[in-house]
Design a protein around this motif. Structure first.
Motif, mmCIF file in Angstrom:
data_model
loop_
_atom_site.group_PDB
_atom_site.id
_atom_site.type_symbol
_atom_site.label_atom_id
_atom_site.label_comp_id
_atom_site.label_asym_id
_atom_site.label_seq_id
_atom_site.Cartn_x
_atom_site.Cartn_y
_atom_site.Cartn_z
ATOM 1 N N GLU A 119 1.005 -1.057 -0.100
ATOM 2 C CA GLU A 119 -0.073 0.085 0.034
ATOM 3 C C GLU A 119 0.865 1.176 0.068
ATOM 4 N N PRO A 120 0.604 2.111 -1.010
ATOM 5 C CA PRO A 120 1.626 3.082 -1.097
ATOM 6 C C PRO A 120 1.982 4.051 -0.003
ATOM 7 N N ARG A 121 0.783 4.482 0.818
ATOM 8 C CA ARG A 121 0.648 5.343 1.748
ATOM 9 C C ARG A 121 1.474 4.964 3.112
ATOM 10 N N VAL A 122 1.335 3.587 3.156
ATOM 11 C CA VAL A 122 2.074 3.091 4.371
ATOM 12 C C VAL A 122 3.535 2.948 3.949
ATOM 13 N N LEU A 123 3.695 2.597 2.766
ATOM 14 C CA LEU A 123 5.427 2.366 2.459
ATOM 15 C C LEU A 123 5.703 3.908 2.476
ATOM 16 N N VAL A 154 0.777 12.048 2.270
ATOM 17 C CA VAL A 154 1.222 12.990 3.600
ATOM 18 C C VAL A 154 0.669 12.709 4.892
ATOM 19 N N ALA A 155 -0.761 12.615 4.956
ATOM 20 C CA ALA A 155 -1.228 12.409 6.389
ATOM 21 C C ALA A 155 -0.650 11.175 6.848
ATOM 22 N N SER A 156 -0.465 10.102 6.028
ATOM 23 C CA SER A 156 0.018 9.115 6.782
ATOM 24 C C SER A 156 1.419 9.310 7.183
ATOM 25 N N ALA A 157 2.221 9.639 6.299
ATOM 26 C CA ALA A 157 3.555 9.966 6.608
ATOM 27 C C ALA A 157 3.982 10.967 7.732
ATOM 28 N N ARG A 158 2.924 11.827 8.022
ATOM 29 C CA ARG A 158 3.176 12.868 8.806
ATOM 30 C C ARG A 158 2.754 12.066 10.300
ATOM 31 N N LYS A 173 -7.964 7.058 12.996
ATOM 32 C CA LYS A 173 -8.770 8.063 12.447
ATOM 33 C C LYS A 173 -7.986 8.764 11.283
ATOM 34 N N ASN A 174 -6.781 8.191 11.021
ATOM 35 C CA ASN A 174 -5.876 8.650 9.919
ATOM 36 C C ASN A 174 -5.977 7.690 8.671
ATOM 37 N N PRO A 175 -5.475 8.257 7.661
ATOM 38 C CA PRO A 175 -5.396 7.546 6.491
ATOM 39 C C PRO A 175 -4.669 5.990 6.507
ATOM 40 N N GLY A 194 -4.614 4.299 9.222
ATOM 41 C CA GLY A 194 -4.978 3.000 9.614
ATOM 42 C C GLY A 194 -4.221 2.378 10.737
ATOM 43 N N VAL A 195 -4.709 1.645 11.516
ATOM 44 C CA VAL A 195 -4.170 0.845 12.721
ATOM 45 C C VAL A 195 -3.047 -0.155 12.178
ATOM 46 N N ASP A 196 -3.604 -0.866 11.202
ATOM 47 C CA ASP A 196 -2.774 -2.136 10.608
ATOM 48 C C ASP A 196 -1.454 -1.224 9.903
ATOM 49 N N GLY A 197 -1.848 -0.286 9.254
ATOM 50 C CA GLY A 197 -0.940 0.403 8.524
ATOM 51 C C GLY A 197 0.330 0.960 9.387
ATOM 52 N N PHE A 198 -0.150 1.470 10.503
ATOM 53 C CA PHE A 198 0.824 2.034 11.556
ATOM 54 C C PHE A 198 1.542 0.999 12.277
ATOM 55 N N ALA A 199 0.811 -0.161 12.621
ATOM 56 C CA ALA A 199 1.569 -1.061 13.181
ATOM 57 C C ALA A 199 2.815 -1.850 12.339
ATOM 58 N N THR A 200 2.271 -1.675 11.023
ATOM 59 C CA THR A 200 3.223 -2.167 9.875
ATOM 60 C C THR A 200 4.662 -1.182 10.070
ATOM 61 N N VAL A 201 4.417 0.175 9.982
ATOM 62 C CA VAL A 201 5.482 0.957 10.068
ATOM 63 C C VAL A 201 6.285 0.811 11.617
ATOM 64 N N VAL A 202 5.682 0.609 12.827
ATOM 65 C CA VAL A 202 6.342 0.455 13.846
ATOM 66 C C VAL A 202 7.241 -0.694 13.738
ATOM 67 N N TRP A 203 6.496 -1.778 13.382
ATOM 68 C CA TRP A 203 7.140 -3.228 13.238
ATOM 69 C C TRP A 203 8.362 -3.052 12.313
#
Length: 214
Positions: free
Chosen positions: A71-75, A121-125, A152-154, A156-165
Motif C-alpha cells: 500500500e503506497p501510503r503505508v510505504l 502525506v497524512a499517513s507519513a506525518r 482516524k488517519n488514512p 489506519g491501525v494496521d498500517g501504522f503497526a506495520t511501520v512500527v514493526w
C-alpha cells in the motif's frame, strides 16, 4: 521522472530497499528527493542502529514494510518516518532529539513541493510524529490514544503497526516481535467493543490495560 513517479517505481520494485540505495548511489535520489537523500551519511546511535546511517535505516524500514504491504501510503510513511533526522545539527549527532516533531512539521511542505497524494502525506506525518511514542508508551491510556489516532488517519491501525514493526526490524534484525505492533489490532478491537458499552474513557482504558497485561 517526477518525485511521485519515482516513489511509485521504488515502492513497486522487487526489492524496494535495494532500489532506494541504488538511487542514492547513482545520484538520482539527490535530484528527485534531496531531503530524503540527505539522510544518507547522517550518523545515529550505534547501540540502537548498528545498520548504519539514517538513510540506510530508512531504506531497510521501507523494505521491511514492503514485506507486509504494498500500500503506497503505508510505504511512504515507512520511508519518511525519520525524515526529521536530516535537519538535525551535525554537532548534535548521533542523537536526534525531537526528530519526530521536526519530521511531522516538514512532511506537509514536502507533500506540497512534490505533489504527493494527500493520503500519503497524512499517513507519513502521523508515522513521523508517533513512531517513537509507539516504541516507548507503557501506559494503557497513551497506547489507546495512539491507536485511536491511527484509526482516524488514512494510515489506519494496521498500517501504522506495520511501520512500527518495520522500524523495529529495519536495523539488521530478522523479524523480531514488537509489543506495540503485534498487539495494536487486538487493542483496537477491544476499544471498539468497550465503546459499545460505555463512553467513560477510564473504563475503556481499563479494558485496554487488561488486554496489555493479560
Amino acid at each position: 521522472m517526477n518525485t511521485v513517479d519515482f516513489l511509485k517505481h521504488i515502492f513497486s520494485s522487487d526489492a524496494p530497499a535495494a532500489a532506494l540505495i541504488d538511487a542514492h548511489q547513482s545520484g538520482e535520489l539527490a535530484k528527485v528527493f534531496p531531503e530524503l537523500n540527505r539522510l544518507f551519511g547522517v550518523r545515529q546511535p550505534e547501540q540502537y542502529h548498528p545498520e548504519g546511517c539514517a538513510g540506510i535505516h530508512s531504506a531497510l524500514v521501507l523494505g521491511k514494510a514492503a514485506e507486509r504491504t504494498r500500500e503506497p501510503r503505508v510505504l511512504c510513511a515507512a520511508l519518511l518516518h525519520d525524515i526529521g533526522k536530516g535537519v538535525t545539527d551535525p554537532s548534535l549527532w548521533p542523537r536526534h532529539i525531537g526528530h519526530e516533531n521536526e519530521g511531522a512539521k516538514m512532511i506537509p511542505a514536502l507533500g506540497e513541493k512534490y505533489g504527493l497524494p494527500q493520503d500519503w502525506v497524512a499517513s507519513a506525518r502521523f508515522a513521523a510524529r508517533y513512531h517513537m511514542a509507539a516504541h516507548t508508551a507503557k501506559k494503557a491510556g497513551k497506547i489507546a490514544e495512539i491507536i485511536l489516532g491511527a484509526a482516524k488517519n488514512p494510515i489506519g491501525v494496521d498500517g501504522f503497526a506495520t511501520v512500527v514493526w518495520a522500524d523495529h526490524n529495519g536495523r539488521g534484525r530478522d523479524n523480531v516481535p514488537n509489543a506495540f505492533a503485534d498487539s495494536a489490532m487486538e487493542i483496537y478491537r477491544v476499544i471498539v467493543e468497550a465503546s459499545k458499552n460505555t463512553h467513560d474513557p477510564s473504563k475503556i482504558t481499563q479494558a485496554v490495560a487488561q488486554t496489555i497485561h493479560g
